[in-house]
Design a protein around this motif. Structure first.
Motif, PDB file in Angstrom:
ATOM      1  N   UNK A 114       0.835  -1.210   0.000  1.00 42.73           N
ATOM      2  CA  UNK A 114       0.000   0.000   0.000  1.00 42.73           C
ATOM      3  C   UNK A 114       0.868   1.258   0.000  1.00 42.73           C
ATOM      4  N   UNK A 115       1.931   1.240   0.761  1.00 43.08           N
ATOM      5  CA  UNK A 115       2.815   2.415   0.830  1.00 43.08           C
ATOM      6  C   UNK A 115       3.581   2.634  -0.480  1.00 43.08           C
ATOM      7  N   UNK A 116       3.894   1.557  -1.173  1.00 37.65           N
ATOM      8  CA  UNK A 116       4.643   1.671  -2.432  1.00 37.65           C
ATOM      9  C   UNK A 116       3.826   2.335  -3.535  1.00 37.65           C
ATOM     10  N   UNK A 117       2.510   2.303  -3.423  1.00 39.13           N
ATOM     11  CA  UNK A 117       1.658   2.916  -4.449  1.00 39.13           C
ATOM     12  C   UNK A 117       1.470   4.424  -4.251  1.00 39.13           C
ATOM     13  N   UNK A 118       1.847   4.956  -3.115  1.00 34.20           N
ATOM     14  CA  UNK A 118       1.659   6.396  -2.864  1.00 34.20           C
ATOM     15  C   UNK A 118       2.348   7.244  -3.925  1.00 34.20           C
ATOM     16  N   UNK A 119       3.609   7.003  -4.255  1.00 29.91           N
ATOM     17  CA  UNK A 119       4.234   7.818  -5.315  1.00 29.91           C
ATOM     18  C   UNK A 119       3.538   7.660  -6.668  1.00 29.91           C
ATOM     19  N   UNK A 120       3.005   6.483  -6.935  1.00 26.26           N
ATOM     20  CA  UNK A 120       2.317   6.257  -8.211  1.00 26.26           C
ATOM     21  C   UNK A 120       1.124   7.190  -8.351  1.00 26.26           C
ATOM     22  N   UNK A 121       0.310   7.270  -7.324  1.00 31.28           N
ATOM     23  CA  UNK A 121      -0.868   8.140  -7.396  1.00 31.28           C
ATOM     24  C   UNK A 121      -0.462   9.601  -7.517  1.00 31.28           C
ATOM     25  N   UNK A 122       0.580   9.969  -6.811  1.00 30.72           N
ATOM     26  CA  UNK A 122       1.026  11.364  -6.863  1.00 30.72           C
ATOM     27  C   UNK A 122       1.567  11.725  -8.244  1.00 30.72           C
ATOM     28  N   UNK A 123       2.308  10.818  -8.858  1.00 29.50           N
ATOM     29  CA  UNK A 123       2.904  11.097 -10.162  1.00 29.50           C
ATOM     30  C   UNK A 123       1.910  10.945 -11.315  1.00 29.50           C
ATOM     31  N   UNK A 129      -1.819  15.140  -3.356  1.00 28.18           N
ATOM     32  CA  UNK A 129      -2.736  14.544  -2.380  1.00 28.18           C
ATOM     33  C   UNK A 129      -3.607  13.442  -2.970  1.00 28.18           C
ATOM     34  N   UNK A 130      -3.316  12.984  -4.173  1.00 23.12           N
ATOM     35  CA  UNK A 130      -4.136  11.951  -4.813  1.00 23.12           C
ATOM     36  C   UNK A 130      -4.161  10.654  -4.014  1.00 23.12           C
ATOM     37  N   UNK A 132      -4.506  10.215  -0.930  1.00 19.51           N
ATOM     38  CA  UNK A 132      -5.388  10.249   0.241  1.00 19.51           C
ATOM     39  C   UNK A 132      -6.661   9.434   0.005  1.00 19.51           C
ATOM     40  N   UNK A 133      -7.189   9.492  -1.196  1.00 17.17           N
ATOM     41  CA  UNK A 133      -8.433   8.765  -1.483  1.00 17.17           C
ATOM     42  C   UNK A 133      -8.207   7.286  -1.792  1.00 17.17           C
ATOM     43  N   UNK A 134      -6.979   6.906  -2.147  1.00 13.77           N
ATOM     44  CA  UNK A 134      -6.727   5.527  -2.554  1.00 13.77           C
ATOM     45  C   UNK A 134      -6.020   4.675  -1.507  1.00 13.77           C
ATOM     46  N   UNK A 135      -5.165   5.285  -0.719  1.00 13.26           N
ATOM     47  CA  UNK A 135      -4.341   4.522   0.220  1.00 13.26           C
ATOM     48  C   UNK A 135      -5.154   3.722   1.239  1.00 13.26           C
ATOM     49  N   UNK A 136      -6.257   4.242   1.781  1.00 13.38           N
ATOM     50  CA  UNK A 136      -7.029   3.399   2.712  1.00 13.38           C
ATOM     51  C   UNK A 136      -7.509   2.090   2.073  1.00 13.38           C
ATOM     52  N   UNK A 137      -7.859   2.142   0.792  1.00 16.22           N
ATOM     53  CA  UNK A 137      -8.298   0.929   0.105  1.00 16.22           C
ATOM     54  C   UNK A 137      -7.117  -0.003  -0.179  1.00 16.22           C
TER      55      UNK A 137
END
Length: 151
Positions: A114-123, A129-130, A132-137
């Motif tokens: 889940x943490x590894x996908x954070x940069x993906x959503x941002x980029x 802040x993209x 924020x809506x995806x990381x909980x899932x």
């Protein structure tokens, strides 16, 4: 006809890769900004019960191919990294931990994904802040995947 241990392992990795693809591609739970799936259960299972590199291979092939076919090709590099780190952490920590702590390794692997996908959503979404809506899932997906792998 007898097959070597290597042939049996490669066959099992191929089957688990195919199952990962099928679970990800045919049984996603759509969200407004992507989808939720149960592929992490297979990846963590392969990492723990075969070896960490088997889990990496299963994740790279199964989840990466599902991203490609699903139209999420921009996520492929992130998927390969996220599923690879997940498999390595779950598999190696499972072997390192003793007793009842072994199951914790599976959750560490799932949460790392889940943490590894954070940069993906941002980029990819070009919004800091993209995530924020995806990381909980993604966290829920990692936890559920680890739980299913444990079962």
């Amino acid at each position: 006809m007898k097959f070597s241990a290597e042939i049996k392992q490669m066959t099992l990795i191929g089957l688990l890769s195919a199952i990962t693809f099928l679970i990800t591609f045919y049984f996603p739970i759509p969200l407004a900004f992507g989808y939720f799936n149960f592929s992490d259960a297979v990846i963590i299972f392969a990492s723990v019960f075969i070896n960490p590199y088997a889990g990496v291979t299963v994740g790279m092939i199964g989840a990466g191919l599902a991203d490609l076919v699903s139209g999420y090709s921009a996520f492929i590099p992130f998927t390969v990294i996220a599923k690879g780190v997940e498999a390595l952490l779950a598999g190696y920590l499972y072997r390192a931990f003793k007793g009842n702590l072994k199951f914790v390794a599976l959750y560490i692997g799932g949460l790392s994904m889940a943490m590894m996908y954070i940069p993906a959503y941002m980029l990819i979404e070009e919004n800091v802040w993209a995530f924020v809506k995806t990381t909980p899932f993604d966290i829920a997906q990692g936890i559920i995947g680890a739980s299913l792998a444990w079962i």
